[in-house]
Motif scaffolding. Structure first.
Motif, mmCIF file in Angstrom:
data_model
loop_
_atom_site.group_PDB
_atom_site.id
_atom_site.type_symbol
_atom_site.label_atom_id
_atom_site.label_comp_id
_atom_site.label_asym_id
_atom_site.label_seq_id
_atom_site.Cartn_x
_atom_site.Cartn_y
_atom_site.Cartn_z
ATOM 1 N N LEU A 134 106.612 37.043 -8.422
ATOM 2 C CA LEU A 134 107.721 36.651 -9.298
ATOM 3 C C LEU A 134 107.179 36.081 -10.595
ATOM 4 C CD1 LEU A 134 109.965 34.789 -6.657
ATOM 5 C CD2 LEU A 134 110.135 37.192 -7.381
ATOM 6 N N LEU A 135 107.956 36.216 -11.655
ATOM 7 C CA LEU A 135 107.617 35.624 -12.943
ATOM 8 C C LEU A 135 108.655 34.544 -13.248
ATOM 9 C CD1 LEU A 135 106.808 38.911 -14.877
ATOM 10 C CD2 LEU A 135 105.167 37.239 -13.981
ATOM 11 N N VAL A 136 108.179 33.343 -13.484
ATOM 12 C CA VAL A 136 109.044 32.202 -13.773
ATOM 13 C C VAL A 136 108.935 31.931 -15.273
ATOM 14 C CG1 VAL A 136 109.496 29.777 -13.245
ATOM 15 C CG2 VAL A 136 108.626 31.323 -11.458
ATOM 16 N N VAL A 137 110.045 32.141 -15.984
ATOM 17 C CA VAL A 137 110.010 32.193 -17.447
ATOM 18 C C VAL A 137 111.015 31.194 -18.040
ATOM 19 C CG1 VAL A 137 110.268 33.729 -19.436
ATOM 20 C CG2 VAL A 137 109.486 34.671 -17.247
ATOM 21 N N PRO A 138 110.545 30.249 -18.844
ATOM 22 C CA PRO A 138 111.497 29.335 -19.497
ATOM 23 C C PRO A 138 112.303 30.089 -20.546
ATOM 24 C CG PRO A 138 109.299 29.002 -20.399
ATOM 25 C CD PRO A 138 109.157 29.988 -19.258
ATOM 26 N N LYS A 139 113.554 29.705 -20.712
ATOM 27 C CA LYS A 139 114.378 30.349 -21.752
ATOM 28 C C LYS A 139 113.910 29.934 -23.142
ATOM 29 C CE LYS A 139 118.374 31.392 -18.950
ATOM 30 N NZ LYS A 139 119.801 31.201 -18.640
ATOM 31 N N LYS A 140 113.365 28.727 -23.233
ATOM 32 C CA LYS A 140 112.812 28.280 -24.518
ATOM 33 C C LYS A 140 111.621 29.168 -24.880
ATOM 34 C CE LYS A 140 110.827 24.240 -26.831
ATOM 35 N NZ LYS A 140 110.413 22.831 -26.707
ATOM 36 N N ALA A 180 109.446 22.816 -9.999
ATOM 37 C CA ALA A 180 110.426 22.585 -8.916
ATOM 38 C C ALA A 180 111.075 23.909 -8.511
ATOM 39 C CB ALA A 180 111.483 21.583 -9.375
ATOM 40 N N VAL A 181 111.353 24.769 -9.501
ATOM 41 C CA VAL A 181 111.939 26.089 -9.216
ATOM 42 C C VAL A 181 110.952 26.938 -8.416
ATOM 43 C CG1 VAL A 181 112.678 28.263 -10.295
ATOM 44 C CG2 VAL A 181 113.577 26.083 -11.138
ATOM 45 N N ILE A 182 109.678 26.882 -8.788
ATOM 46 C CA ILE A 182 108.655 27.631 -8.051
ATOM 47 C C ILE A 182 108.651 27.188 -6.580
ATOM 48 C CG2 ILE A 182 106.149 27.850 -7.748
ATOM 49 C CD1 ILE A 182 105.934 27.935 -10.847
ATOM 50 N N GLN A 183 108.691 25.888 -6.353
ATOM 51 C CA GLN A 183 108.673 25.369 -4.976
ATOM 52 C C GLN A 183 109.902 25.848 -4.192
ATOM 53 O OE1 GLN A 183 109.160 21.074 -4.152
ATOM 54 N NE2 GLN A 183 106.932 21.079 -3.950
ATOM 55 N N ASN A 223 103.017 30.160 4.478
ATOM 56 C CA ASN A 223 101.567 29.981 4.657
ATOM 57 C C ASN A 223 100.841 29.670 3.351
ATOM 58 O OD1 ASN A 223 101.544 30.424 7.426
ATOM 59 N ND2 ASN A 223 101.566 32.639 7.133
ATOM 60 N N GLY A 224 101.595 29.573 2.273
ATOM 61 C CA GLY A 224 100.988 29.251 0.988
ATOM 62 C C GLY A 224 101.205 30.340 -0.034
ATOM 63 N N TYR A 225 100.773 30.061 -1.221
ATOM 64 C CA TYR A 225 100.997 30.986 -2.344
ATOM 65 C C TYR A 225 100.090 30.581 -3.494
ATOM 66 C CZ TYR A 225 104.197 27.052 -3.244
ATOM 67 O OH TYR A 225 104.734 25.805 -3.392
ATOM 68 N N ARG A 226 100.133 31.415 -4.537
ATOM 69 C CA ARG A 226 99.308 31.150 -5.720
ATOM 70 C C ARG A 226 100.208 31.079 -6.951
ATOM 71 N NH1 ARG A 226 94.274 34.983 -6.263
ATOM 72 N NH2 ARG A 226 93.657 33.703 -4.474
ATOM 73 N N ILE A 227 99.963 30.085 -7.785
ATOM 74 C CA ILE A 227 100.666 29.954 -9.073
ATOM 75 C C ILE A 227 99.636 30.250 -10.150
ATOM 76 C CG2 ILE A 227 101.904 28.395 -10.624
ATOM 77 C CD1 ILE A 227 102.469 26.657 -8.053
ATOM 78 N N VAL A 228 99.966 31.211 -11.026
ATOM 79 C CA VAL A 228 98.999 31.629 -12.052
ATOM 80 C C VAL A 228 99.635 31.534 -13.435
ATOM 81 C CG1 VAL A 228 97.673 33.598 -12.961
ATOM 82 C CG2 VAL A 228 97.792 33.212 -10.483
ATOM 83 N N ASN A 229 98.863 31.027 -14.370
ATOM 84 C CA ASN A 229 99.243 31.126 -15.782
ATOM 85 C C ASN A 229 98.065 31.706 -16.560
ATOM 86 O OD1 ASN A 229 98.951 29.443 -18.661
ATOM 87 N ND2 ASN A 229 100.927 30.407 -18.295
ATOM 88 N N PHE A 270 104.906 31.703 -15.600
ATOM 89 C CA PHE A 270 104.061 31.457 -14.436
ATOM 90 C C PHE A 270 104.286 32.577 -13.428
ATOM 91 C CE2 PHE A 270 104.589 27.328 -16.389
ATOM 92 C CZ PHE A 270 103.290 26.837 -16.368
ATOM 93 N N HIS A 271 103.179 33.069 -12.875
ATOM 94 C CA HIS A 271 103.248 34.053 -11.804
ATOM 95 C C HIS A 271 103.303 33.281 -10.484
ATOM 96 C CE1 HIS A 271 101.635 37.539 -14.293
ATOM 97 N NE2 HIS A 271 101.267 36.507 -15.043
ATOM 98 N N LEU A 272 104.188 33.679 -9.593
ATOM 99 C CA LEU A 272 104.223 33.155 -8.224
ATOM 100 C C LEU A 272 103.892 34.326 -7.311
ATOM 101 C CD1 LEU A 272 104.843 31.166 -5.934
ATOM 102 C CD2 LEU A 272 107.283 31.696 -6.246
ATOM 103 N N LEU A 273 102.737 34.222 -6.653
ATOM 104 C CA LEU A 273 102.228 35.318 -5.820
ATOM 105 C C LEU A 273 102.071 34.860 -4.379
ATOM 106 C CD1 LEU A 273 99.563 35.758 -8.478
ATOM 107 C CD2 LEU A 273 100.808 37.780 -7.759
#
Ligand code: AMP
Length: 108
Positions: free
Chosen positions: A39-45, A66-69, A79-85, A100-103
């Motif tokens: 997933l890609l987490v993207v601020p509107k700003k 908080a949204v990623i969580q 089991n976990g995940y990776r957050i990438v920027n 932010f990438h959520l993988l």
């Protein structure tokens, strides 16, 4: 300046598989997934990269995490995940709009 592809998604000018949206951000599936969940987490700003964040963006950054969580829970990444920027040219950033990438969903 031309809108980035992410700004066009935010403005609903081009489609995306949006899984979450609120006043501050939008989250959608990456078109070239690198994991079962990508997933890609993207601020509107419109913030070009992590490096352009300022102190005034601290609450926004907290919100994005908080949204990623919350999404990690919804997508059962128990089991976990990776957050990438990726930041800037040397960081491999290809879209000049902070994200932010959520993988997850497999052993990375
Ligand atoms: P980065 O390389 O960190 O800037 O990440 C940009 C990401 O955006 C890449 O993983 C691309 O696959 C993804 N991407 C590019 N265009 C789209 C699109 N229209 N919809 C969804 N994801 C996209």
């Amino acid at each position: 300046m031309a809108k980035t592809i992410f700004k066009q998604i935010i403005d609903k000018e081009i489609p995306a598989q949006i899984v979450y949206e609120d006043d501050l951000c939008v989250v959608f599936h990456d078109v070239h997934p690198q994991a079962p969940v990508h997933l890609l987490v993207v601020p509107k700003k419109e913030i070009v990269s992590f490096n352009e964040l300022t102190a005034e963006d601290t609450p926004l950054l907290g919100h994005l995490f908080a949204v990623i969580q919350k999404l990690a829970k919804e997508f059962h990444l128990d089991n976990g995940y990776r957050i990438v920027n990726n930041c800037g040219k040397d960081g491999g950033q290809s879209v000049a709009h902070l994200h932010f990438h959520l993988l997850g969903g497999c052993q990375l």
